[in-house]
Design an enzyme around this catalytic site. Structure first.
Site, short mmCIF file in Angstrom:
data_model
loop_
_atom_site.label_atom_id
_atom_site.label_comp_id
_atom_site.label_asym_id
_atom_site.label_seq_id
_atom_site.Cartn_x
_atom_site.Cartn_y
_atom_site.Cartn_z
CG ASP A 40 -2.22 -0.68 0.99
OD1 ASP A 40 -2.48 -1.04 -0.16
OD2 ASP A 40 -2.99 -0.84 1.96
CE LYS A 62 -8.37 0.88 -2.02
NZ LYS A 62 -8.03 0.44 -0.80
CG MET A 175 -7.60 8.50 7.05
SD MET A 175 -8.60 7.11 6.49
CE MET A 175 -9.27 6.50 8.01
C1 LIG Z 1 -6.17 4.54 5.84
S1 LIG Z 1 -5.55 4.98 7.41
C2 LIG Z 1 -4.61 3.54 7.77
C3 LIG Z 1 -4.14 3.48 9.19
C4 LIG Z 1 -3.23 2.29 9.45
N1 LIG Z 1 -3.89 1.05 9.21
C5 LIG Z 1 -2.65 2.30 10.85
O1 LIG Z 1 -2.95 1.43 11.66
O2 LIG Z 1 -1.83 3.20 11.12
C6 LIG Z 1 -4.30 6.17 6.96
C7 LIG Z 1 -4.17 7.27 8.00
O3 LIG Z 1 -3.34 6.86 9.07
C8 LIG Z 1 -2.62 7.96 9.56
N2 LIG Z 1 -1.19 7.69 9.42
C9 LIG Z 1 -0.63 6.57 8.93
N3 LIG Z 1 0.71 6.63 8.99
C10 LIG Z 1 1.01 7.83 9.54
C11 LIG Z 1 2.22 8.48 9.88
N4 LIG Z 1 3.41 7.90 9.67
N5 LIG Z 1 2.16 9.71 10.42
C12 LIG Z 1 0.99 10.29 10.66
N6 LIG Z 1 -0.19 9.73 10.37
C13 LIG Z 1 -0.19 8.51 9.82
C14 LIG Z 1 -3.06 9.17 8.76
O4 LIG Z 1 -4.14 9.77 9.43
C15 LIG Z 1 -3.51 8.52 7.47
O5 LIG Z 1 -4.39 9.34 6.76
#
Ligand SMILES: C[S@@+](CC[C@H](N)C(=O)[O-])C[C@H]1O[C@@H](n2cnc3c(N)ncnc32)[C@H](O)[C@@H]1O
Length: 258
Positions: A40, A62, A175
């Site tokens: 991803d 995506k 998000m």
């Molecule tokens: C579709 S969600 C997936 C979350 C993922 N499954 C998790 O457990 O971290 C994606 C969101 O996770 C957050 N996110 C993921 N990685 C991040 C990072 N390294 N720094 C800040 N926010 C992050 C953001 O809000 C991003 O829009």
């Protein structure tokens, strides 16, 4: 697609928040033993080097409505590749079951008779604040934390933001950057204006940033948001544990005193 392997299998692996060292040992071993990898957008590509030399690593990410494959296509690819190659590692950001559509993929794969396994990952919801020294719970400060999506499937903010704002819980909003003002207006209705908030972007990566202010001053933070990078919003008194919050408070008191 031909069904040529004896034991087709899909393993959902949580890749962690960004720093490649924050994957689990089990997850890393799965990559090393994979016959094919589908990854991803938020997966650190440094992890792909652990796949064997002849193994294809296919991007199916995506981001911001730029979808190379629809979710239905990804589900089908997992089954087709498992039948063709053997063990598919499905590498997803953070943990696959936290806003990761992991259960949809597992359900589809199993419905087609393909074995599935889940290897948990470290979610950004927990690790990104921790990496900045912000605890999600602190004794005598709060009793829970809520991990909420800031953008529901129809683009609106979640009603859980309104519910969460009425509690004393730490709010961890994923998000949510594009709806930041809407979210803050809801929070402002229920939380004290001095409640600290943080926006952390690219958490655990070398280009990590943090902006800290209070609910009452949230508009000051808008210009610093980079909408092209992942970010989380943290709301609650625990954010005051971050050293820069104290510095800003001291500045405010000094400005007020002179
Ligand atoms: C579709 S969600 C997936 C979350 C993922 N499954 C998790 O457990 O971290 C994606 C969101 O996770 C957050 N996110 C993921 N990685 C991040 C990072 N390294 N720094 C800040 N926010 C992050 C953001 O809000 C991003 O829009």
């Amino acid at each position: 697609m031909k069904n040529s392997v004896v034991n087709p299998k899909v393993i959902l692996v949580g890749a962690g928040p960004g720093d490649p060292d924050l994957i689990t040992v089990k997850g890393l071993n799965a990559i090393k033993n994979a016959d094919i990898v589908l990854y991803d957008a938020l997966v650190n590509k440094d992890l792909l080097q652990y796949a064997s030399d002849n193994v294809q690593c296919i991007y199916v990410g995506k981001r911001f409505n730029q979808h190379k494959f629809s979710q239905d296509q990804i589900n089908q690819l997992l089954v087709d590749y498992a039948n063709e190659y053997g063990t598919v590692v499905r590498l997803k950001g953070g943990d696959s079951f936290v806003f990761g559509r992991g259960s949809e993929e597992i359900n589809f794969v199993e419905s087609k008779g393909v074995e599935a396994e889940v290897i948990p990952g470290i979610s950004s919801a927990l690790s990104v604040p921790a990496n900045q020294g912000i605890p999600l719970t602190k004794r005598n400060v709060n009793e829970s934390f809520w991990v909420i999506t800031g953008t529901t499937s129809n683009g609106n903010i979640s009603k859980d933001i309104v519910q969460g704002a009425q509690s004393k819980a730490t709010l961890v909003v994923l998000m949510g950057l594009r709806n930041f003002s809407l979210i803050m207006e809801e929070v402002k209705r229920y939380r004290h204006k001095h409640t600290p908030i943080a926006i952390i972007q690219n958490g655990t990566l070398p280009n990590e940033t943090i902006a800290i202010d209070t609910v009452g001053n949230y508009k000051n933070m808008i210009d610093s948001i980079d909408y092209s990078s992942p970010g989380i919003i943290v709301v609650g008194d625990v954010v005051a544990e971050h050293p820069s919050f104290l510095e800003e408070e001291i500045q405010r008191v000094l400005e007020f005193s002179f």
